[in-house]
Design a protein around this motif. Structure first.
Motif, PDB file in Angstrom:
ATOM      1  N   GLN A  86      33.906  73.977  28.762  1.00 62.26           N
ATOM      2  CA  GLN A  86      32.630  73.319  28.404  1.00 62.26           C
ATOM      3  C   GLN A  86      31.576  74.371  28.071  1.00 62.26           C
ATOM      4  N   ASN A  87      31.580  75.495  28.827  1.00 73.73           N
ATOM      5  CA  ASN A  87      30.643  76.595  28.530  1.00 73.73           C
ATOM      6  C   ASN A  87      30.922  77.170  27.147  1.00 73.73           C
ATOM      7  N   VAL A  88      32.201  77.345  26.837  1.00 66.58           N
ATOM      8  CA  VAL A  88      32.574  77.915  25.533  1.00 66.58           C
ATOM      9  C   VAL A  88      32.089  76.995  24.423  1.00 66.58           C
ATOM     10  N   LYS A  89      32.352  75.711  24.599  1.00 68.45           N
ATOM     11  CA  LYS A  89      31.958  74.720  23.584  1.00 68.45           C
ATOM     12  C   LYS A  89      30.439  74.756  23.368  1.00 68.45           C
ATOM     13  N   ALA A  90      29.690  74.920  24.465  1.00 72.23           N
ATOM     14  CA  ALA A  90      28.232  74.915  24.364  1.00 72.23           C
ATOM     15  C   ALA A  90      27.710  76.193  23.705  1.00 72.23           C
TER      16      ALA A  90
END
Ligand SMILES: Cc1cc2nc3c(=O)[nH]c(=O)nc-3n(C[C@H](O)[C@H](O)[C@H](O)COP(=O)(O)O)c2cc1C
Length: 303
Positions: A86-90
């Protein structure tokens, strides 16, 4: 400057170079750094429903710039890794390909969860550690494909006994292939100690890096001649010229792991820039100009 952009699996890639699943992409920090330093996409370390537990040491250098490893999949829980993703996507705007394994039940569960929590651009599934029969792997492919809407990519292992048959039979259930995983089992050790260098049974591991390149290139070329779905080429790439060979042999995109383990996340952007320089130096204006060039030449010769 040559155009490195392409659309593969219906996804826009700014350049054809990206990580291959491995310790180089086992955390959000490493994946975000890959994106920030010029990678054309982010690919994650393979994870599964049950965390792995790897014998130490997991990696050892071998001949000719090669690496032997006995690392399996992610040693963290899938719940924690979903948060990392989720961090990567953000944080990154380039395509995100998530790697999962291994059973039909595992990939259906994880695939649905990923679509709900992450919305990755594609999902890659590993066929390592899943035996040498075609049917169970077709069941895994079918299970994932029927559980998700995003493109599904099958990662092939070079030691699989009927690799070409597997790819042909799996083609209806997948959107593309990743070829290849590391090769093995293989062995190297220090003769002074005459003891294993890796923590695995027999001290054996999987070979990656430059010694794998001719094997991987051969497989990509043979597969490209018999399947029509796109192939991501991987195995031993250390520079732009290596990547160019994969694109000419039939790959649409390329991945690298061992070079990024040695060099860090800047390797992806460096190799993308080297592809661009190679195209400029050799009079090509885009990667589309060189895709399948070798494959077409040998097909003409065989007719
Ligand atoms: C230490 C290590 C761990 C790896 N872990 C995975 C993995 O989790 N999933 C996977 O599909 N491939 C894994 N691979 C294989 C790589 O993704 C890649 O297919 C292979 O190493 C060949 O590429 P390379 O020569 O650029 O390393 C691993 C490779 C290494 C060296």
């Amino acid at each position: 400057m040559a155009d490195l952009k392409s659309n593969v699996f219906g996804i826009d890639f700014p350049n054809p170079v990206m990580p291959a699943a491995g310790p180089n992409v086992k955390s959000s920090r490493l994946m975000i750094e890959a994106a920030a330093t010029g990678s054309g996409a982010v690919v994650s370390k393979t994870f599964s429903v049950v965390p792995a537990s790897d014998p130490r040491p997991t990696m050892k250098k071998t001949v000719a710039g090669g690496l032997l490893n006995c690392e399996t999949w992610l040693e963290d829980s899938y719940e924690n890794f979903i948060t990392e993703l989720q961090n990567v996507k953000a944080e990154s705007e380039i395509p995100l390909i998530v790697s999962i394994g291994y059973s039909a039940e595992d990939v259906a569960f994880l695939g649905r969860l990923l679509e709900k929590e992450i919305q990755p651009d594609a999902i890659e599934f590993s066929t390592h550690y899943t035996g040498s029969d075609i049917q169970p792997l077709l069941a895994v492919a079918e299970s994932l494909k029927s559980s998700v809407n995003v493109p599904v990519l099958m990662k092939l292992s070079p030691g699989f006994p009927q690799l070409e048959e597997l790819a042909q039979e799996a083609e209806p259930f997948v959107d593309g292939f990743v070829a290849v995983n590391s090769f093995g089992p293989a062995l190297d050790f220090n003769p002074v100690k005459a003891a294993p260098s890796l923590g695995s049974d027999w001290g054996q591991g999987w070979l990656s890096g430059p010694p794998l390149l001719p094997i991987a290139l051969g497989i990509v070329c043979r597969l490209a001649g018999i399947v029509s779905k796109p192939i991501i080429g991987v195995g031993g790439i250390t520079c732009g010229t290596d990547a160019v060979k994969f694109l000419m042999a039939g790959a649409s995109l390329v991945q690298l792991c061992t070079t990024a383990i040695h060099e860090g996340p800047s390797a992806y952007g460096r190799i993308a820039a080297e592809i661009s320089d190679w195209l400029d130096d050799n009079g090509y204006s885009s990667i589309d100009d060189i895709k399948n060039l070798y494959l077409n030449n040998i097909e003409n010769r065989r007719q």
